[in-house]
Motif scaffolding. Structure first.
Motif, PDB file in Angstrom:
ATOM      1  N   ALA A 197       0.838  -1.207   0.000  1.00 23.73           N
ATOM      2  CA  ALA A 197       0.000   0.000   0.000  1.00 23.73           C
ATOM      3  C   ALA A 197       0.869   1.251   0.000  1.00 23.73           C
ATOM      4  CB  ALA A 197      -0.919  -0.018   1.221  1.00 23.73           C
ATOM      5  N   ARG A 198       1.951   1.238   0.777  1.00 27.87           N
ATOM      6  CA  ARG A 198       2.863   2.380   0.796  1.00 27.87           C
ATOM      7  C   ARG A 198       3.486   2.602  -0.574  1.00 27.87           C
ATOM      8  NH1 ARG A 198       6.644   3.183   6.005  1.00 27.87           N
ATOM      9  NH2 ARG A 198       7.483   4.624   4.452  1.00 27.87           N
ATOM     10  N   THR A 199       3.867   1.522  -1.229  1.00 29.75           N
ATOM     11  CA  THR A 199       4.491   1.631  -2.547  1.00 29.75           C
ATOM     12  C   THR A 199       3.542   2.274  -3.541  1.00 29.75           C
ATOM     13  OG1 THR A 199       5.884  -0.312  -2.153  1.00 29.75           O
ATOM     14  CG2 THR A 199       5.517   0.330  -4.448  1.00 29.75           C
TER      15      THR A 199
ATOM     16  N   LEU B 200       0.848   4.171  -2.861  1.00 28.72           N
ATOM     17  CA  LEU B 200       0.513   5.539  -2.468  1.00 28.72           C
ATOM     18  C   LEU B 200       1.652   6.512  -2.767  1.00 28.72           C
ATOM     19  CD1 LEU B 200      -1.273   4.918   0.952  1.00 28.72           C
ATOM     20  CD2 LEU B 200      -2.303   5.919  -1.092  1.00 28.72           C
ATOM     21  N   ALA B 201       2.889   6.055  -2.581  1.00 25.95           N
ATOM     22  CA  ALA B 201       4.034   6.939  -2.781  1.00 25.95           C
ATOM     23  C   ALA B 201       4.472   7.006  -4.237  1.00 25.95           C
ATOM     24  CB  ALA B 201       5.209   6.483  -1.921  1.00 25.95           C
ATOM     25  N   GLY B 202       3.950   6.128  -5.065  1.00 25.61           N
ATOM     26  CA  GLY B 202       4.368   6.087  -6.454  1.00 25.61           C
ATOM     27  C   GLY B 202       3.600   7.048  -7.341  1.00 25.61           C
ATOM     28  N   GLU B 203       3.990   7.054  -8.587  1.00 27.32           N
ATOM     29  CA  GLU B 203       3.354   7.954  -9.552  1.00 27.32           C
ATOM     30  C   GLU B 203       1.962   7.469  -9.968  1.00 27.32           C
ATOM     31  OE1 GLU B 203       6.016   8.368 -12.804  1.00 27.32           O
ATOM     32  OE2 GLU B 203       7.570   9.374 -11.625  1.00 27.32           O
ATOM     33  N   MET B 204       1.628   6.241  -9.602  1.00 28.15           N
ATOM     34  CA  MET B 204       0.333   5.682  -9.971  1.00 28.15           C
ATOM     35  C   MET B 204      -0.563   5.570  -8.741  1.00 28.15           C
ATOM     36  SD  MET B 204       0.687   5.260 -13.213  1.00 28.15           S
ATOM     37  CE  MET B 204      -0.662   4.185 -13.678  1.00 28.15           C
ATOM     38  N   SER B 205      -0.520   6.568  -7.860  1.00 31.60           N
ATOM     39  CA  SER B 205      -1.294   6.497  -6.630  1.00 31.60           C
ATOM     40  C   SER B 205      -2.794   6.479  -6.888  1.00 31.60           C
ATOM     41  CB  SER B 205      -0.954   7.684  -5.715  1.00 31.60           C
ATOM     42  OG  SER B 205      -1.219   8.914  -6.364  1.00 31.60           O
ATOM     43  N   GLU B 206      -3.204   6.950  -8.067  1.00 25.14           N
ATOM     44  CA  GLU B 206      -4.636   6.907  -8.383  1.00 25.14           C
ATOM     45  C   GLU B 206      -5.118   5.472  -8.573  1.00 25.14           C
ATOM     46  OE1 GLU B 206      -2.424   7.248 -12.277  1.00 25.14           O
ATOM     47  OE2 GLU B 206      -2.344   8.183 -10.294  1.00 25.14           O
ATOM     48  N   ARG B 207      -4.195   4.545  -8.743  1.00 25.18           N
ATOM     49  CA  ARG B 207      -4.547   3.130  -8.884  1.00 25.18           C
ATOM     50  C   ARG B 207      -4.580   2.422  -7.536  1.00 25.18           C
ATOM     51  NH1 ARG B 207      -0.703   0.262 -12.980  1.00 25.18           N
ATOM     52  NH2 ARG B 207      -2.129  -1.436 -12.406  1.00 25.18           N
ATOM     53  N   PHE B 208      -4.608   3.198  -6.468  1.00 26.20           N
ATOM     54  CA  PHE B 208      -4.602   2.608  -5.131  1.00 26.20           C
ATOM     55  C   PHE B 208      -5.969   1.994  -4.824  1.00 26.20           C
ATOM     56  CE2 PHE B 208      -5.255   2.961  -0.500  1.00 26.20           C
ATOM     57  CZ  PHE B 208      -4.240   2.123  -0.093  1.00 26.20           C
TER      58      PHE B 208
ATOM     59  N   THR C  90      -7.727  -1.916  -3.130  1.00 24.87           N
ATOM     60  CA  THR C  90      -7.384  -3.143  -2.417  1.00 24.87           C
ATOM     61  C   THR C  90      -6.975  -4.243  -3.395  1.00 24.87           C
ATOM     62  OG1 THR C  90      -9.732  -3.751  -2.378  1.00 24.87           O
ATOM     63  CG2 THR C  90      -8.844  -2.640  -0.431  1.00 24.87           C
ATOM     64  N   ARG C  91      -7.597  -4.252  -4.567  1.00 27.50           N
ATOM     65  CA  ARG C  91      -7.261  -5.274  -5.561  1.00 27.50           C
ATOM     66  C   ARG C  91      -5.831  -5.093  -6.063  1.00 27.50           C
ATOM     67  NH1 ARG C  91     -10.418  -8.767  -7.999  1.00 27.50           N
ATOM     68  NH2 ARG C  91     -12.302  -7.662  -7.296  1.00 27.50           N
ATOM     69  N   ASN C  92      -5.441  -3.860  -6.338  1.00 28.93           N
ATOM     70  CA  ASN C  92      -4.089  -3.610  -6.825  1.00 28.93           C
ATOM     71  C   ASN C  92      -3.043  -3.823  -5.731  1.00 28.93           C
ATOM     72  OD1 ASN C  92      -4.886  -3.031  -9.430  1.00 28.93           O
ATOM     73  ND2 ASN C  92      -5.083  -0.831  -9.060  1.00 28.93           N
ATOM     74  N   VAL C  93      -3.396  -3.505  -4.498  1.00 29.64           N
ATOM     75  CA  VAL C  93      -2.492  -3.763  -3.383  1.00 29.64           C
ATOM     76  C   VAL C  93      -2.256  -5.260  -3.236  1.00 29.64           C
ATOM     77  CG1 VAL C  93      -2.248  -3.678  -0.867  1.00 29.64           C
ATOM     78  CG2 VAL C  93      -2.999  -1.647  -2.115  1.00 29.64           C
ATOM     79  N   ALA C  94      -3.342  -6.033  -3.314  1.00 35.25           N
ATOM     80  CA  ALA C  94      -3.216  -7.488  -3.213  1.00 35.25           C
ATOM     81  C   ALA C  94      -2.349  -8.044  -4.334  1.00 35.25           C
ATOM     82  CB  ALA C  94      -4.600  -8.131  -3.227  1.00 35.25           C
ATOM     83  N   ALA C  95      -2.564  -7.532  -5.552  1.00 34.00           N
ATOM     84  CA  ALA C  95      -1.792  -8.014  -6.696  1.00 34.00           C
ATOM     85  C   ALA C  95      -0.305  -7.699  -6.525  1.00 34.00           C
ATOM     86  CB  ALA C  95      -2.329  -7.388  -7.981  1.00 34.00           C
ATOM     87  N   LEU C  96      -0.007  -6.493  -6.065  1.00 38.27           N
ATOM     88  CA  LEU C  96       1.390  -6.115  -5.861  1.00 38.27           C
ATOM     89  C   LEU C  96       2.025  -6.946  -4.755  1.00 38.27           C
ATOM     90  CD1 LEU C  96       3.723  -4.193  -6.576  1.00 38.27           C
ATOM     91  CD2 LEU C  96       2.804  -2.581  -4.897  1.00 38.27           C
ATOM     92  N   CYS C  97       1.237  -7.282  -3.751  1.00 40.64           N
ATOM     93  CA  CYS C  97       1.727  -8.079  -2.631  1.00 40.64           C
ATOM     94  C   CYS C  97       1.854  -9.550  -3.000  1.00 40.64           C
ATOM     95  CB  CYS C  97       0.775  -7.906  -1.445  1.00 40.64           C
ATOM     96  SG  CYS C  97       1.329  -8.683   0.078  1.00 40.64           S
ATOM     97  N   GLY C  98       1.125  -9.973  -4.032  1.00 41.26           N
ATOM     98  CA  GLY C  98       1.176 -11.384  -4.422  1.00 41.26           C
ATOM     99  C   GLY C  98       0.245 -12.276  -3.637  1.00 41.26           C
ATOM    100  N   VAL C  99      -0.849 -11.688  -3.117  1.00 48.23           N
ATOM    101  CA  VAL C  99      -1.847 -12.480  -2.398  1.00 48.23           C
ATOM    102  C   VAL C  99      -3.194 -12.277  -3.073  1.00 48.23           C
ATOM    103  CG1 VAL C  99      -0.591 -12.266  -0.234  1.00 48.23           C
ATOM    104  CG2 VAL C  99      -2.429 -10.656  -0.745  1.00 48.23           C
ATOM    105  N   SER C 100      -4.167 -13.087  -2.685  1.00 43.73           N
ATOM    106  CA  SER C 100      -5.497 -12.963  -3.277  1.00 43.73           C
ATOM    107  C   SER C 100      -6.201 -11.720  -2.762  1.00 43.73           C
ATOM    108  CB  SER C 100      -6.338 -14.200  -2.936  1.00 43.73           C
ATOM    109  OG  SER C 100      -6.634 -14.229  -1.552  1.00 43.73           O
ATOM    110  N   HIS C 101      -7.161 -11.250  -3.562  1.00 47.55           N
ATOM    111  CA  HIS C 101      -7.946 -10.089  -3.144  1.00 47.55           C
ATOM    112  C   HIS C 101      -8.699 -10.406  -1.859  1.00 47.55           C
ATOM    113  CE1 HIS C 101     -11.218  -6.921  -4.140  1.00 47.55           C
ATOM    114  NE2 HIS C 101     -10.224  -6.374  -3.463  1.00 47.55           N
TER     115      HIS C 101
END
Length: 214
Positions: free
Chosen positions: A41-43, A45-53, A55-66
């Motif tokens: 989530a920090r990654t 939020l701090a990135g240039e694509m914060s508008e894509r924040f 829960t689904r995208n956080v899960a995908a970046l983390c490598g876990v299920s939604h």
């Protein structure tokens, strides 16, 4: 009577109630997953694509299920609140420790200025900006972030309370501390646009001037 006694001796005692065996490994794994989700989530939020924040995208970046993300965090706001708490050791706790450690006002002020000397890191600056945006659009985030900034500003008030104690009264630490806190916040914005501004020198001058003038 004898038969009754014999029957009573043959009665099998009920088994003791089963006690649930703790599962520390599962708990530790859960905490690790939660920490990874917060880091993801920090990654975002701090990135240039914060508008894509999401829960689904956080899960995908983390490598876990939604679904696993929602197991730990009810919604996106819960994730943002977790990030607000997660960054506290990076900007509030060191300041509190610098003020609370023993020493005179001058010694404590030097510790505080040492922490503030230099521009805020890019990642943390972007993260604060994203959190401010969410605070404008989410009352729960706003309340959480307000509480964090209140705690942060209290550090500067506590610093000048030391000065008030040394002077033996006649010094109101609140407006002095709030003035320095406002300057720190404003300089962070200025330095993000103009690298030539020496925020450390400005703050040092301000603190010393305020201390000498009271």
């Amino acid at each position: 009577m004898a038969a009754s006694a014999k029957d009573s001796r043959n009665v099998t005692a009920p088994p003791p109630p089963r006690v649930a065996t703790p599962r520390p490994r599962a708990s530790a794994k859960g905490e690790q997953t939660r920490a990874r989700l917060i880091a993801a989530a920090r990654t975002l939020l701090a990135g240039e694509m914060s508008e894509r924040f999401t829960t689904r995208n956080v899960a995908a970046l983390c490598g876990v299920s939604h679904g696993m993300c929602h197991y730990h965090f009810q919604d996106r706001t819960d994730l943002v609140l977790a990030v607000v708490e997660d960054i506290r050791p990076e900007w509030i706790l060191p300041l509190e420790e610098a003020v609370a450690a023993p020493g005179t006002f001058a010694e404590r002020a030097e510790r505080v200025l040492g922490l503030l000397d230099g521009p805020e890191g890019a990642d943390l600056a972007h993260l604060h900006s994203a959190l401010h945006w969410h605070a404008l659009n989410d009352e729960r985030v706003r309340a959480s972030l307000e509480a964090e900034y209140r705690r942060w500003r209290a550090c500067f008030v506590a610093l000048f309370q030391v000065l008030a104690d040394e002077r033996g009264g006649g010094v109101d630490p609140r407006p002095l501390g709030e003035a320095v806190a406002a300057a720190v916040d404003g300089l962070a914005a200025v330095e993000s646009l103009d690298a030539e501004v020496d925020g450390g020198a400005v703050l040092r001058t301000l603190v010393h001037t305020l201390a000498a003038g009271v």
